[in-house]
Design a protein around this motif. Structure first.
Motif, PDB file in Angstrom:
ATOM      1  N   ALA A   1       0.835  -1.206   0.000  1.00  0.00           N
ATOM      2  CA  ALA A   1       0.000   0.000   0.000  1.00  0.00           C
ATOM      3  C   ALA A   1       0.871   1.257   0.000  1.00  0.00           C
ATOM      4  N   GLY A   2       1.950   1.211   0.743  1.00  0.00           N
ATOM      5  CA  GLY A   2       2.870   2.356   0.774  1.00  0.00           C
ATOM      6  C   GLY A   2       3.519   2.598  -0.573  1.00  0.00           C
ATOM      7  N   LEU A   3       3.918   1.556  -1.263  1.00  0.00           N
ATOM      8  CA  LEU A   3       4.510   1.698  -2.595  1.00  0.00           C
ATOM      9  C   LEU A   3       3.511   2.240  -3.600  1.00  0.00           C
ATOM     10  N   ILE A   4       2.282   1.764  -3.524  1.00  0.00           N
ATOM     11  CA  ILE A   4       1.248   2.256  -4.440  1.00  0.00           C
ATOM     12  C   ILE A   4       0.980   3.732  -4.183  1.00  0.00           C
ATOM     13  N   ALA A   5       0.919   4.130  -2.935  1.00  0.00           N
ATOM     14  CA  ALA A   5       0.668   5.531  -2.595  1.00  0.00           C
ATOM     15  C   ALA A   5       1.829   6.429  -3.013  1.00  0.00           C
ATOM     16  N   ALA A   6       3.061   5.913  -2.962  1.00  0.00           N
ATOM     17  CA  ALA A   6       4.238   6.730  -3.284  1.00  0.00           C
ATOM     18  C   ALA A   6       4.462   6.860  -4.783  1.00  0.00           C
ATOM     19  N   THR A   7       3.928   5.960  -5.582  1.00  0.00           N
ATOM     20  CA  THR A   7       4.185   5.967  -7.021  1.00  0.00           C
ATOM     21  C   THR A   7       3.781   7.282  -7.683  1.00  0.00           C
ATOM     22  N   PRO A   8       2.583   7.838  -7.454  1.00  0.00           N
ATOM     23  CA  PRO A   8       2.253   9.120  -8.085  1.00  0.00           C
ATOM     24  C   PRO A   8       3.182  10.249  -7.653  1.00  0.00           C
ATOM     25  N   ALA A   9       3.597  10.247  -6.402  1.00  0.00           N
ATOM     26  CA  ALA A   9       4.505  11.288  -5.926  1.00  0.00           C
ATOM     27  C   ALA A   9       5.853  11.192  -6.632  1.00  0.00           C
ATOM     28  N   LEU A  10       6.356   9.985  -6.811  1.00  0.00           N
ATOM     29  CA  LEU A  10       7.627   9.815  -7.518  1.00  0.00           C
ATOM     30  C   LEU A  10       7.494  10.227  -8.974  1.00  0.00           C
ATOM     31  N   SER A  11       6.377   9.890  -9.590  1.00  0.00           N
ATOM     32  CA  SER A  11       6.134  10.267 -10.985  1.00  0.00           C
ATOM     33  C   SER A  11       6.049  11.783 -11.119  1.00  0.00           C
ATOM     34  N   ALA A  12       5.351  12.433 -10.211  1.00  0.00           N
ATOM     35  CA  ALA A  12       5.225  13.885 -10.252  1.00  0.00           C
ATOM     36  C   ALA A  12       6.579  14.546 -10.064  1.00  0.00           C
ATOM     37  N   GLN A  13       7.416  13.984  -9.193  1.00  0.00           N
ATOM     38  CA  GLN A  13       8.738  14.550  -8.956  1.00  0.00           C
ATOM     39  C   GLN A  13       9.578  14.479 -10.227  1.00  0.00           C
ATOM     40  N   THR A  14       9.500  13.383 -10.947  1.00  0.00           N
ATOM     41  CA  THR A  14      10.244  13.246 -12.200  1.00  0.00           C
ATOM     42  C   THR A  14       9.771  14.269 -13.216  1.00  0.00           C
ATOM     43  N   ASP A  15       8.440  14.488 -13.324  1.00  0.00           N
ATOM     44  CA  ASP A  15       7.898  15.480 -14.248  1.00  0.00           C
ATOM     45  C   ASP A  15       8.392  16.871 -13.903  1.00  0.00           C
ATOM     46  N   VAL A  16       8.403  17.203 -12.622  1.00  0.00           N
ATOM     47  CA  VAL A  16       8.866  18.517 -12.185  1.00  0.00           C
ATOM     48  C   VAL A  16      10.328  18.714 -12.556  1.00  0.00           C
ATOM     49  N   GLN A  17      11.147  17.676 -12.397  1.00  0.00           N
ATOM     50  CA  GLN A  17      12.564  17.799 -12.703  1.00  0.00           C
ATOM     51  C   GLN A  17      12.797  17.998 -14.186  1.00  0.00           C
ATOM     52  N   SER A  18      11.939  17.494 -15.052  1.00  0.00           N
ATOM     53  CA  SER A  18      12.147  17.621 -16.487  1.00  0.00           C
ATOM     54  C   SER A  18      11.651  18.960 -17.017  1.00  0.00           C
ATOM     55  N   ARG A  19      10.826  19.670 -16.261  1.00  0.00           N
ATOM     56  CA  ARG A  19      10.319  20.971 -16.692  1.00  0.00           C
ATOM     57  C   ARG A  19      11.251  22.073 -16.215  1.00  0.00           C
ATOM     58  N   PRO A  20      11.320  23.192 -16.969  1.00  0.00           N
ATOM     59  CA  PRO A  20      12.121  24.330 -16.498  1.00  0.00           C
ATOM     60  C   PRO A  20      11.566  24.857 -15.183  1.00  0.00           C
ATOM     61  N   ARG A  21      12.446  25.208 -14.269  1.00  0.00           N
ATOM     62  CA  ARG A  21      12.015  25.725 -12.973  1.00  0.00           C
ATOM     63  C   ARG A  21      11.751  27.216 -13.022  1.00  0.00           C
ATOM     64  N   SER A  22      12.261  27.906 -14.020  1.00  0.00           N
ATOM     65  CA  SER A  22      12.083  29.346 -14.097  1.00  0.00           C
ATOM     66  C   SER A  22      12.294  29.804 -15.525  1.00  0.00           C
ATOM     67  N   ASP A  23      12.050  31.093 -15.744  1.00  0.00           N
ATOM     68  CA  ASP A  23      12.314  31.659 -17.064  1.00  0.00           C
ATOM     69  C   ASP A  23      13.799  31.569 -17.404  1.00  0.00           C
ATOM     70  N   GLN A  24      14.660  31.630 -16.394  1.00  0.00           N
ATOM     71  CA  GLN A  24      16.093  31.505 -16.657  1.00  0.00           C
ATOM     72  C   GLN A  24      16.421  30.124 -17.213  1.00  0.00           C
ATOM     73  N   ASP A  25      15.827  29.099 -16.621  1.00  0.00           N
ATOM     74  CA  ASP A  25      16.046  27.744 -17.120  1.00  0.00           C
ATOM     75  C   ASP A  25      15.497  27.597 -18.537  1.00  0.00           C
TER      76      ASP A  25
END
Length: 105
Positions: free
Chosen positions: A11-35
């Motif tokens: 249950a813990g792994l299933i609950a953490a999967t969306p959070a890990l996926s969202a973190q990967t998406d955030v890392q691939s997107r620019p964090r600011s206009d400078q990026d």
């Protein structure tokens, strides 16, 4: 007991999967206009800010250059100057290097 622990771990792994996926998406997107500007410049879609400055700053004689901002959505550099106590913004197309507008005095 072992089965109960296994259920909780699963249950813990299933609950953490969306959070890990969202973190990967955030890392691939620019964090600011400078990026975003860095990525666009590296891909050749916009000119480096130093090239924009080389073209624009000499046109602003009598002004003190204060710096720039970049809008990734419009690909517009905004260079900020001070002239006679007034702020002047010069808007430059990042792709062509052409001045597309001015605001201030």
């Amino acid at each position: 007991m072992k089965m109960l622990v296994s259920v909780f771990l699963a249950a813990g792994l299933i609950a953490a999967t969306p959070a890990l996926s969202a973190q990967t998406d955030v890392q691939s997107r620019p964090r600011s206009d400078q990026d975003a500007a860095l990525q666009a410049r590296m891909q050749g879609r916009i000119l480096p800010v130093r090239e924009i400055e080389r073209r624009v700053v000499p046109q602003m004689r009598g002004s003190q250059y204060l710096g720039f901002d970049f809008d990734a959505g419009t690909r517009i550099y905004t260079l900020k100057f001070m002239r006679d106590g007034n702020v002047v913004w010069v808007h430059v197309d990042g792709g062509s290097g052409r001045v597309v507008g001015r605001s201030g005095n």
